[in-house]
Each structure stands twice: as C-alpha cells, then as structure tokens.
Design a protein around this motif. Structure first.
Motif, PDB file in Angstrom:
ATOM      1  N   SER A 171       0.827  -1.215   0.000  1.00 20.93           N
ATOM      2  CA  SER A 171       0.000   0.000   0.000  1.00 20.93           C
ATOM      3  C   SER A 171       0.860   1.264   0.000  1.00 20.93           C
ATOM      4  O   SER A 171       2.026   1.225   0.403  1.00 20.93           O
ATOM      5  CB  SER A 171      -0.873   0.033   1.254  1.00 20.93           C
ATOM      6  OG  SER A 171      -1.661  -1.115   1.317  1.00 20.93           O
ATOM      7  N   SER A 172       0.258   2.374  -0.391  1.00 20.57           N
ATOM      8  CA  SER A 172       0.962   3.659  -0.353  1.00 20.57           C
ATOM      9  C   SER A 172      -0.010   4.811  -0.573  1.00 20.57           C
ATOM     10  O   SER A 172      -0.934   4.693  -1.380  1.00 20.57           O
ATOM     11  CB  SER A 172       2.038   3.723  -1.440  1.00 20.57           C
ATOM     12  OG  SER A 172       2.516   5.045  -1.570  1.00 20.57           O
ATOM     13  N   THR A 173       0.222   5.910   0.109  1.00 21.03           N
ATOM     14  CA  THR A 173      -0.429   7.178  -0.214  1.00 21.03           C
ATOM     15  C   THR A 173       0.607   8.167  -0.744  1.00 21.03           C
ATOM     16  O   THR A 173       0.568   8.590  -1.899  1.00 21.03           O
ATOM     17  CB  THR A 173      -1.132   7.771   1.027  1.00 21.03           C
ATOM     18  OG1 THR A 173      -2.163   6.875   1.420  1.00 21.03           O
ATOM     19  CG2 THR A 173      -1.740   9.141   0.736  1.00 21.03           C
ATOM     20  N   ARG A 174       1.593   8.535   0.115  1.00 24.95           N
ATOM     21  CA  ARG A 174       2.586   9.538  -0.247  1.00 24.95           C
ATOM     22  C   ARG A 174       3.408   9.160  -1.481  1.00 24.95           C
ATOM     23  O   ARG A 174       3.626   9.971  -2.377  1.00 24.95           O
ATOM     24  CB  ARG A 174       3.568   9.785   0.914  1.00 24.95           C
ATOM     25  CG  ARG A 174       3.095  10.766   1.952  1.00 24.95           C
ATOM     26  CD  ARG A 174       3.575  10.332   3.319  1.00 24.95           C
ATOM     27  NE  ARG A 174       2.894   9.116   3.666  1.00 24.95           N
ATOM     28  CZ  ARG A 174       1.698   9.084   4.284  1.00 24.95           C
ATOM     29  NH1 ARG A 174       1.139  10.188   4.665  1.00 24.95           N
ATOM     30  NH2 ARG A 174       1.095   7.939   4.525  1.00 24.95           N
ATOM     31  N   THR A 175       3.896   7.924  -1.499  1.00 27.88           N
ATOM     32  CA  THR A 175       4.796   7.525  -2.585  1.00 27.88           C
ATOM     33  C   THR A 175       4.049   7.501  -3.908  1.00 27.88           C
ATOM     34  O   THR A 175       4.536   7.982  -4.932  1.00 27.88           O
ATOM     35  CB  THR A 175       5.396   6.146  -2.246  1.00 27.88           C
ATOM     36  OG1 THR A 175       5.998   6.242  -0.947  1.00 27.88           O
ATOM     37  CG2 THR A 175       6.426   5.724  -3.270  1.00 27.88           C
ATOM     38  N   ARG A 216       7.940  -0.408  -5.276  1.00 23.88           N
ATOM     39  CA  ARG A 216       7.793  -0.657  -3.826  1.00 23.88           C
ATOM     40  C   ARG A 216       7.538  -2.148  -3.651  1.00 23.88           C
ATOM     41  O   ARG A 216       6.548  -2.682  -4.179  1.00 23.88           O
ATOM     42  CB  ARG A 216       6.624   0.156  -3.261  1.00 23.88           C
ATOM     43  CG  ARG A 216       6.227  -0.301  -1.864  1.00 23.88           C
ATOM     44  CD  ARG A 216       5.300   0.654  -1.166  1.00 23.88           C
ATOM     45  NE  ARG A 216       6.015   1.850  -0.761  1.00 23.88           N
ATOM     46  CZ  ARG A 216       5.548   2.730   0.118  1.00 23.88           C
ATOM     47  NH1 ARG A 216       4.374   2.547   0.683  1.00 23.88           N
ATOM     48  NH2 ARG A 216       6.255   3.795   0.440  1.00 23.88           N
ATOM     49  N   HIS A 274      14.407   2.602   2.621  1.00 23.31           N
ATOM     50  CA  HIS A 274      13.428   3.552   2.064  1.00 23.31           C
ATOM     51  C   HIS A 274      14.190   4.812   1.610  1.00 23.31           C
ATOM     52  O   HIS A 274      14.018   5.892   2.170  1.00 23.31           O
ATOM     53  CB  HIS A 274      12.375   3.886   3.128  1.00 23.31           C
ATOM     54  CG  HIS A 274      11.113   4.486   2.594  1.00 23.31           C
ATOM     55  ND1 HIS A 274      10.893   4.744   1.252  1.00 23.31           N
ATOM     56  CD2 HIS A 274       9.971   4.883   3.234  1.00 23.31           C
ATOM     57  CE1 HIS A 274       9.702   5.282   1.090  1.00 23.31           C
ATOM     58  NE2 HIS A 274       9.120   5.370   2.266  1.00 23.31           N
ATOM     59  N   GLN A 277      12.454   8.279   0.833  1.00 28.86           N
ATOM     60  CA  GLN A 277      12.031   8.981   2.038  1.00 28.86           C
ATOM     61  C   GLN A 277      13.205   9.739   2.661  1.00 28.86           C
ATOM     62  O   GLN A 277      13.052  10.855   3.164  1.00 28.86           O
ATOM     63  CB  GLN A 277      11.455   7.988   3.048  1.00 28.86           C
ATOM     64  CG  GLN A 277      10.924   8.638   4.295  1.00 28.86           C
ATOM     65  CD  GLN A 277       9.663   9.447   4.058  1.00 28.86           C
ATOM     66  OE1 GLN A 277       8.710   8.947   3.506  1.00 28.86           O
ATOM     67  NE2 GLN A 277       9.657  10.706   4.477  1.00 28.86           N
ATOM     68  N   MET A 290       4.689  -2.668   7.155  1.00 22.62           N
ATOM     69  CA  MET A 290       3.892  -3.479   6.223  1.00 22.62           C
ATOM     70  C   MET A 290       4.515  -4.868   6.061  1.00 22.62           C
ATOM     71  O   MET A 290       5.726  -4.979   5.851  1.00 22.62           O
ATOM     72  CB  MET A 290       3.809  -2.770   4.871  1.00 22.62           C
ATOM     73  CG  MET A 290       2.963  -1.520   4.921  1.00 22.62           C
ATOM     74  SD  MET A 290       2.872  -0.667   3.336  1.00 22.62           S
ATOM     75  CE  MET A 290       4.376   0.329   3.390  1.00 22.62           C
ATOM     76  N   CYS A 350       8.015   9.484   8.890  1.00 25.64           N
ATOM     77  CA  CYS A 350       7.726   9.356   7.450  1.00 25.64           C
ATOM     78  C   CYS A 350       6.244   9.216   7.167  1.00 25.64           C
ATOM     79  O   CYS A 350       5.811   9.470   6.044  1.00 25.64           O
ATOM     80  CB  CYS A 350       8.514   8.194   6.866  1.00 25.64           C
ATOM     81  SG  CYS A 350       7.990   6.558   7.429  1.00 25.64           S
ATOM     82  N   LEU A 351       5.469   8.800   8.189  1.00 24.77           N
ATOM     83  CA  LEU A 351       4.023   8.574   8.056  1.00 24.77           C
ATOM     84  C   LEU A 351       3.761   7.358   7.158  1.00 24.77           C
ATOM     85  O   LEU A 351       4.550   7.127   6.252  1.00 24.77           O
ATOM     86  CB  LEU A 351       3.288   9.804   7.520  1.00 24.77           C
ATOM     87  CG  LEU A 351       3.500  11.106   8.316  1.00 24.77           C
ATOM     88  CD1 LEU A 351       2.792  12.253   7.597  1.00 24.77           C
ATOM     89  CD2 LEU A 351       2.967  10.970   9.738  1.00 24.77           C
ATOM     90  N   PRO A 352       2.691   6.607   7.363  1.00 21.33           N
ATOM     91  CA  PRO A 352       1.624   6.845   8.320  1.00 21.33           C
ATOM     92  C   PRO A 352       2.056   6.558   9.761  1.00 21.33           C
ATOM     93  O   PRO A 352       2.921   5.708  10.003  1.00 21.33           O
ATOM     94  CB  PRO A 352       0.527   5.865   7.876  1.00 21.33           C
ATOM     95  CG  PRO A 352       1.230   4.779   7.142  1.00 21.33           C
ATOM     96  CD  PRO A 352       2.437   5.403   6.523  1.00 21.33           C
ATOM     97  N   ARG A 361       8.684  14.797  -0.324  1.00 16.97           N
ATOM     98  CA  ARG A 361       8.782  13.596  -1.167  1.00 16.97           C
ATOM     99  C   ARG A 361       8.697  14.008  -2.641  1.00 16.97           C
ATOM    100  O   ARG A 361       9.424  13.497  -3.490  1.00 16.97           O
ATOM    101  CB  ARG A 361       7.648  12.610  -0.840  1.00 16.97           C
ATOM    102  CG  ARG A 361       7.723  11.978   0.541  1.00 16.97           C
ATOM    103  CD  ARG A 361       8.928  11.056   0.672  1.00 16.97           C
ATOM    104  NE  ARG A 361       8.909   9.975  -0.310  1.00 16.97           N
ATOM    105  CZ  ARG A 361       8.231   8.825  -0.186  1.00 16.97           C
ATOM    106  NH1 ARG A 361       7.547   8.587   0.904  1.00 16.97           N
ATOM    107  NH2 ARG A 361       8.286   7.904  -1.123  1.00 16.97           N
TER     108      ARG A 361
HETATM  109  N1   CP Z   1       6.147   7.540   3.879  1.00 19.49           N
HETATM  110  C1   CP Z   1       5.613   6.777   2.913  1.00 19.49           C
HETATM  111  O1   CP Z   1       6.321   6.117   2.141  1.00 19.49           O
HETATM  112  O2   CP Z   1       4.258   6.812   2.843  1.00 19.49           O
HETATM  113  P1   CP Z   1       3.312   5.885   1.946  1.00 19.49           P
HETATM  114  O3   CP Z   1       3.400   4.492   2.498  1.00 19.49           O
HETATM  115  O4   CP Z   1       1.956   6.497   2.076  1.00 19.49           O
HETATM  116  O5   CP Z   1       3.821   5.929   0.528  1.00 19.49           O
END
Ligand code: CP
Ligand code: NVA
Length: 307
Positions: free
Chosen positions: A49-53, A101, A128, A131, A229, A264-266, A292
C-alpha cells in the motif's frame, strides 16, 4: 552506465548533495524542468500500500512533463508468473525508468541488474531511500545544514527507515544514533557499512538500547511505525517490546531545545509517538511529506541525466 537507487549508499556524499541542491531548485520552480516531455513514461509499481509515494511520484512525473504508469502487482504478472528481470526487459522497451515498492531487496537487485533504465526503490523491507532524500531536504531547510548534526531514531531498529537513516545520515556526515530493544536490532552489515561511510564523511554511528541516551541533546528526533507493512501478525508482541521506546514529550524535552521531530508517516499516535509530539511545534512532518515530491523529482532528473 545506468544508475539506480536501490539503497541509500548507491549515492556518494557528493551525489547526495547534488540531488538535494537540485531538489531545492525544483521546489522553487515547480514546473521549470520538463526532461520527460514527450511524454516519456515512468512505471511505478506497488506490491504494498501507499499514499505519499504513489501521489508524489504520479504528480512529480507529470510535473516533469512525463506520464506516470501506476501498476499494482496484484494485477500484473510480476510476483506471480514473471520474474523481476523478465519484467524489466519488457518495461525498458517502453518506459524511461522503473520505480518499485516491494518486499525483498533481492527482487530490486535482480530488476536493476536486468535492465538498461534506472530502477528506484520506493520502499523495501530493508530500505526507504526516497524517504531519506525528503527527510534530509527537510532537515536542511530547517537547520541550514546536515553535516555535524545529531539525528536520533528511536523504536524498531530493524526497520527500513533505520537502515536508510544509517546509510544516508552517514553519507551526509551526520551523527546517527539508534535506540532500540535488543530483539529489534539493525542489520549488522548495514551498521558496518554506515560506520565505514561515516569514517570518510566525519559522521558517526552510535547504537544503544536506552532511548534516553539516544535522544539526549539530539538535533533531530525520528521514529516510525512499530508495525511495518508485512509484519501485521506480530503487532501485539511488537507493541509490548517497543512500548518503552515511545517518543513522549518528556523524552523529546531532553533533545536540543530547537530539535525537530520527523516521521515518514503513516503514524500510529499513542504507540511510537505521543500526539503532543507529532502534532506539536517541533514536528515538521507535513514539510517532510511534501518534500517527497521535490526530492523525487530531483532524483528522477539526476538519474535520467546519468542514464
Ligand atoms: N512515507 C511513505 O512512504 O508513505 P506511503 O506508504 O503512504 O507511501
Ligand atoms: N516502516 C514502514 C514505513 C512506511 C512508509 C513500513 O515499511 O511499513
């Protein structure tokens, strides 16, 4: 020779600084560089999963004039019927770079060895590096420098972020301290690589099981989720072992008075970090998330120039 970013020490100290300088420029002039105009396509593949990347690569590739092709492994042949090297041989005929990823570092190495286009690690179980470019850019913006600063990471020491902080921090000439419980220690071979790099840059590496010792006087305090993850089944045992390593307001108060907090979140508020810290005045997590975009655009420009 094609350059890749699979782990943070794929960049020399001079190259890391060059990319960070470029990131400052692309941040100041967001649509000023269009090396992917055509448009050229960049494949961005996700096993996790990912949001930022996902968003930062999609937006960044479009900013550079290119076309992002976002692929979920679940809907592709990669990871099932097809090897990373065969996938890479196909993609290189059509795309200008591959961002991936994934879980194991070995898959990334196989993909990079089998292709003529740059391969970028968008997070693996071990590292990572994208990041870290964003984190270093953020620290540099707030502190004006990297070399000589002390950065303390407290929490899961076997985390991808820790390994990247060890290598990228040492490359930047920083003093990297890691505070972790014995059962979640950084990989010894990565620690050895970081120590070797630090010996050439004036940085240093310090490992401790005492979170207070790690954070005392630090310029930058960092943590990450206790449940990365792929480790969801270990949640209960991890929370038990890692509870003494929460970044609390009391612990944060022992860092330098003007210390920054990064994540780095989440984030799991109340586990690895107290809400008062991550949402407090020393936290720069939103700058970090935005960076990012700028750091990865600089990385893509640099990789394409060196392809
Ligand atoms: N920090 C980071 O890589 O966030 P995502 O998992 O949302 O991509
Ligand atoms: N260590 C975390 C980072 C998430 C961006 C994980 O691998 O899940």
């Amino acid at each position: 020779m094609t350059r890749h970013l699979l782990r943070d020490d794929d960049l020399s100290p001079a190259e890391q600084a060059e990319i960070l300088d470029l990131a400052v420029q692309v941040k100041a002039d967001r649509w000023g560089r269009r090396p992917l105009e055509g448009p050229q396509t960049v494949a961005v593949i996700f096993d996790k999963s990912s949001t930022r990347t996902r968003v930062s690569f999609a937006v960044g590739i479009a900013d550079l004039g290119g076309s992002p092709l976002i692929i979920s492994t679940a809907n592709s042949q990669l990871g099932g019927k097809e090897t990373p090297s065969d996938t890479a041989r196909v993609l290189e005929r059509m795309v200008s770079a591959i961002v991936w990823r994934t879980y194991g570092q070995a898959g990334l190495e196989e993909m990079a060895a089998g292709t003529t286009v740059p391969v970028v690690n968008a997070l693996s179980d071990d590292f990572h590096p994208c990041q870290l470019l964003a984190d270093l850019l953020t620290i540099r913006e707030h502190k004006g420098r990297l070399a000589g600063l002390t950065v303390a990471f407290v929490g899961d020491g076997a985390d991808n972020m820790v390994h990247s902080y060890l290598l990228a921090g040492a490359t930047a000439g920083m003093h990297v301290r890691i505070g972790f419980p014995t059962e979640y220690a950084p990989y010894p071979r990565v620690v050895a690589d970081a120590e070797r790099i630090a010996g050439t840059t004036g940085g240093s590496v310090r490992l401790t099981n005492d979170p207070a010792e790690a954070i005392a006087g630090a310029d930058v305090v960092v943590t990450d989720t206790w449940v990365s993850m792929g480790r969801e089944d270990e949640k209960a045992v991890r929370i038990e072992a890692l509870s003494p390593y929460q970044v609390t307001p009391e612990l944060m108060a022992t860092a330098a008075a003007d210390a920054l907090f990064l994540h780095c979140l989440p984030a799991d508020r109340g586990y690895e970090v107290a809400p008062e810290v991550i949402d407090g005045p020393q936290s720069v997590i939103w700058d970090e998330a935005e960076n990012r975009l700028h750091a990865q655009k600089a990385l893509l420009i640099w990789l394409l120039e060196h392809a």
